[in-house]
Design an enzyme around this catalytic site. Structure first.
Site, PDB file in Angstrom:
ATOM      1  N   THR B 156     -21.069 -47.780 -35.169  1.00 47.01           N
ATOM      2  CA  THR B 156     -21.918 -48.972 -35.320  1.00 47.01           C
ATOM      3  C   THR B 156     -23.351 -48.540 -35.050  1.00 47.01           C
ATOM      4  O   THR B 156     -24.044 -48.101 -35.955  1.00 47.01           O
ATOM      5  CB  THR B 156     -21.489 -50.114 -34.371  1.00 47.01           C
ATOM      6  N   LYS B 182     -16.311 -43.634 -30.747  1.00 46.91           N
ATOM      7  CA  LYS B 182     -17.577 -44.301 -31.025  1.00 46.91           C
ATOM      8  C   LYS B 182     -17.975 -45.138 -29.808  1.00 46.91           C
ATOM      9  O   LYS B 182     -17.151 -45.473 -28.954  1.00 46.91           O
ATOM     10  CB  LYS B 182     -17.483 -45.196 -32.254  1.00 46.91           C
ATOM     11  N   THR B 193     -17.854 -52.482 -27.948  1.00 46.21           N
ATOM     12  CA  THR B 193     -16.765 -51.566 -28.125  1.00 46.21           C
ATOM     13  C   THR B 193     -16.975 -50.086 -28.032  1.00 46.21           C
ATOM     14  O   THR B 193     -17.777 -49.488 -28.731  1.00 46.21           O
ATOM     15  CB  THR B 193     -16.090 -51.767 -29.478  1.00 46.21           C
ATOM     16  N   ASN B 404     -31.986 -52.802 -25.597  1.00 45.28           N
ATOM     17  CA  ASN B 404     -31.220 -53.980 -25.224  1.00 45.28           C
ATOM     18  C   ASN B 404     -32.037 -55.255 -25.176  1.00 45.28           C
ATOM     19  O   ASN B 404     -31.475 -56.351 -25.091  1.00 45.28           O
ATOM     20  CB  ASN B 404     -30.507 -53.738 -23.896  1.00 45.28           C
TER      21      ASN B 404
END
Lengths: 409, 409
Positions: B156, B182, B193, B404
Site C-alpha cells: 500500500t 507489507k 495492516t 501521519n
C-alpha cells in the site's frame, strides 16, 4: 504556545496561613535564575505525598518517601531546579540528605522533617554546596504571598508558571486552597519531572493526609499524559496547615471531608491540566472520556490507549477526524472480551460511530469542524456497563519532535 | 528512504512447488494499480495463521480465522489492497464472504477453503464486485515464479516491496522457503495492516502448522514496533506444500522440525525487520536487546518500553546518546521489584551505564559515535536472571509526523 493557559495573577492566589515561601538564585546550573524554593510550614501541619512509580526514581524521591514515612511532622520542603539528582546512585542519596541536613540546621528541626525535591538534568551530581549556600537567601525571602513567585521558582522548560487557588466553606469556616505545578513533558530533553504542591489552611488529621494526596493525584495528575513517558522525579505533596476555624477532618467520608476534597480536586485538576496545556509542542487540549465500561479501570485503560496513540495524536494535530485510528486504539486497549459492535464514538456533540461502524448520519465536515477546535472532547461509549473515566492529553506536533530531538547542550 | 533495505531481485526468490501466484489490476480504489493477488495452493498443503489481537479486527480477519478453524484444507488466499474492510460491521462480513464464494466457484472448491485478506482505507464498504471481476485475470496470471510480483501486489504505502528466500537441508532433501510482507506503520494514515505470507515445500503435518505459525510470528512480527499501534488487519500465514522428498514433520521438537523452524524464522525475521526498515519516517534501525531478566516476558516488557518511548525514539533521530531517557523507560516498564542499582546499559560496544549510574569511563563522544550509525543495538542488562529477549524498532522523525498528519484525501 500553551493551549488556553495564562500566567497566574499573584493577587488571585490566596495565601495559606501557616505556609511561607521563599525563592532564591543559587546558581545550581546557570547563574541569575530563580532555581531554589523553600516552603516553610508552621508547627502542626499535616502532610501527605505521592511519588513516581518509576523504579529509576531519583534520590530526592527516595528521601521524601522515607521522611514522610518516618512520621515526624514535616516543617519544610526544598525544591531545586537545574539538576534532577536522578540516576546518581548512592552519592545522590548522600547529597540529597546533605541538603536536608543543611536546611534542618537553619530551621532548628530534624532532617527527617524536610522533604527535598529536584528537577533538571539527569545523571549529573547535585551541586548541594551551592544549594546550601543559597538557603539563607531563600529563607529570608519567605512570605505567605509568594505562591506566584514559587510557581516561577520551580519552572524548568515550562513556558508559563502554573498556579491556581480556590476557597470553600467547611463547617462554617472559609478555607483557602492554593497550589502550583510544573512540567511540560513527562521528561523534557534530559530534564525530568512533573511537580505539584498544594496547601490548605483546612484542619485535617495527619492520618487522613496520605489518602487525600493519593485520591487527589488519582483524579488529576494521574489522569494526564503528554507522551506516555513517566519521569523519575514526579512528586505531588499536599499540606493542611490546620489553621482554619473548624473541627479537624478525621475521615474523607464525612460531609466536610467530601467538600474539602472536591474543592481541592478542582484546583489539582487545573494544575494537572495546565501541564498538558503547556505540553511539548501542544496545539490542542483533548479530553478523552470513556463511558459504559464494566469498571473504571477498563475505561481508563481505553482512554490511555487513545491518549497515547501517536497516530491519534498526529490526527488531532492535523485536525483530521480519523475515526479509524481512534476505534483501532479502542480495539487494542487490552480488553479481551470487548465487542466492537457495542461501541459508539462522539467528537464533542458529533456522533461519528454507531455500534462499531460509521454513523450513517455523520458528515465529515462536522467531524472536521470539531477537530479544528483548540479544545476537543472524545467520548467513547463501550456499552458494557456503567463505569466512566476521563484522561486529558494534547496533540502530537512537529514541534514535539523538534523540542525532543534538539541536542541537550 | 528505507534504512538499509533494497527491493528484492525476482531471480533470488525460490519458487515453492505447489504454490502459484497471480496478480491483477482490479481497480479496487484506484485504476492501473496491481491491487489483487491470489495464492493458489495445490491439494495437500498444510496451512497455519495468526492474526491481530485488536478487538476491532477487520471482516477478512474474522473470516480467515473461521475458515482456518473449520479444518477444511486451504486451497487459496486472496489479498486486495485499497480497502481494509475494517470497521464495516455485518455488511463487511457479507462482502468478505462474497469474495471467498466467487473465488471458490472459479477454483471449484468450497468457500471455507479460501482465506481472504484486505488492506487499505478503513470504514469504507469493500467493492467486492470489482474484486470478483478481477479474479479471472489474477488466476490466469498465476505462476510459481511470481513472488516478487506478489510482494508488489500487496504494497500500500510501503516504499519498497519486501521478499526474502532461503534453502535448508531437511533429512537429506533441499527445502525452499520464500515469504513476502507489507506494512510501514502499524496503521498508515487511514491505511491499515501488516501482512506476512510464507511458504515452503517442506512436508509438515497439518496439526503442527498453527504452532509453527505462532512460534514464527512470536520470534519475528511480534518483536517489531514502529509506533506501538496495533492494526485491525494484521495477518501472518504459513503454508507447507508437502512437496519435498522427506518424511513429514509431525513435531517441531524433532531435529527436522527445529532445522525447518530455524530456517523459516530467519526469513520471517528479515520480513518483519524489513517493515521496520521501511517504517514511517524511519532513519535508523534499532535492535533493543534486554538480558539478565527473570523471565523472557519481563525482558520483552522492558524492550518494548524502550522501543515505544517517543523520547527515546526522538533521541535516536537526533543521534543524542541520552542515557536518562533509556534508563527512565527501563524504570517505568512495569517490573515492580526492579532494582535500579543492578542495571547496566550498552550502546553497541560502548558501556554507558554501570549499576544504574553513569560509567565513569564513558565518554560522550563514544555514545555519540554509535548514535550516528544507521544500525544501533541498545543492550540493557537487568542483573536479575538468565532470560533474554529482543525487539526491533526505528526512530521517530519529523517525517513520521508529516506522514501521519497529512490529511487522508
Amino acid at each position: 504556545m500553551p493551549v488556553n493557559l495564562l500566567a497566574p495573577v499573584a493577587a488571585d492566589l490566596h495565601p495559606i496561613a501557616g505556609v511561607r515561601i521563599g525563592v532564591a538564585e543559587a546558581g545550581v546550573r546557570k547563574a541569575n535564575r530563580k532555581d531554589l524554593t523553600v516552603f516553610l510550614l508552621d508547627e502542626g501541619a499535616s502532610v501527605g505525598g505521592v511519588f513516581t512509580q518509576n523504579r529509576f526514581c531519583a534520590a530526592p524521591v527516595q528521601i521524601s518517601r522515607e521522611h514522610l514515612a518516618s512520621g515526624q511532622p514535616i516543617r519544610a520542603m526544598v525544591i531545586n531546579t537545574g539538576n534532577a539528582n536522578a540516576g546518581t546512585g548512592a552519592d545522590g542519596l548522600v547529597r540529597a540528605r546533605a541538603t536536608c541536613i543543611a536546611l534542618a540546621r537553619q530551621l532548628n528541626v530534624a532532617p527527617e522533617q524536610i522533604l527535598p525535591f529536584s528537577t533538571g538534568v539527569i545523571m549529573e551530581p547535585l551541586p548541594h554546596d551551592r544549594i546550601e549556600a543559597g538557603l539563607p537567601a531563600a529563607i529570608a525571602d519567605a512570605q505567605p504571598g509568594h505562591w506566584a513567585r514559587a510557581a516561577e521558582g520551580i519552572m524548568t522548560t515550562d513556558t508559563l508558571p502554573k498556579a491556581f487557588s480556590a476557597q470553600v466553606q467547611i463547617a462554617g469556616a472559609t478555607v483557602s486552597i492554593t497550589g502550583i505545578s510544573k512540567g511540560a513533558g513527562m521528561i523534557r530533553p534530559n530534564m525530568a519531572t512533573m511537580l505539584g504542591f498544594m496547601a490548605t489552611d483546612a484542619c485535617v488529621h495527619p492520618s487522613v493526609m496520605q489518602q487525600l494526596a493519593r485520591e487527589l493525584a488519582d483524579g488529576s495528575f494521574n489522569r494526564v499524559t503528554i507522551d506516555g513517558d513517566t519521569s523519575t522525579n514526579d512528586s505531588f505533596v499536599v499540606v493542611a496547615t490546620n489553621k482554619a476555624a473548624h473541627a479537624p477532618i478525621t475521615t474523607l467520608a464525612s460531609a466536610e471531608g467530601q467538600a474539602l476534597k472536591a474543592a481541592m480536586l478542582g484546583v489539582a485538576q487545573k494544575l494537572a491540566q495546565a501541564i498538558v496545556r503547556d505540553g511539548e509542542g501542544a496545539t490542542k487540549f483533548i479530553t478523552v472520556r470513556v463511558e459504559g465500561g464494566k469498571t473504571g479501570d477498563e475505561c481508563r485503560q481505553v482512554a490511555y490507549a487513545i491518549a497515547h496513540s501517536p497516530l491519534v495524536k498526529t490526527a488531532f494535530y492535523a485536525s483530521d477526524p480519523n475515526l479509524g485510528r481512534i476505534l483501532a486504539a479502542v480495539g487494542y486497549a487490552g480488553i479481551a472480551d470487548l465487542d466492537q459492535t457495542g461501541i459508539d464514538l462522539y467528537l464533542d456533540d458529533v456522533h461519528v460511530a454507531v455500534k462499531g461502524g460509521r454513523n450513517a448520519a455523520y458528515r465529515e465536515e462536522d467531524g472536521q469542524r470539531v477537530m479544528k477546535q483548540s479544545e476537543i472532547t472524545v467520548r467513547v461509549l463501550l456499552g458494557r456497563g456503567d463505569a466512566v473515566d476521563t484522561v486529558w492529553t494534547c496533540d502530537f506536533s512537529h514541534e514535539y519532535v523538534t523540542i525532543n530531538a534538539d541536542y541537550r547542550s
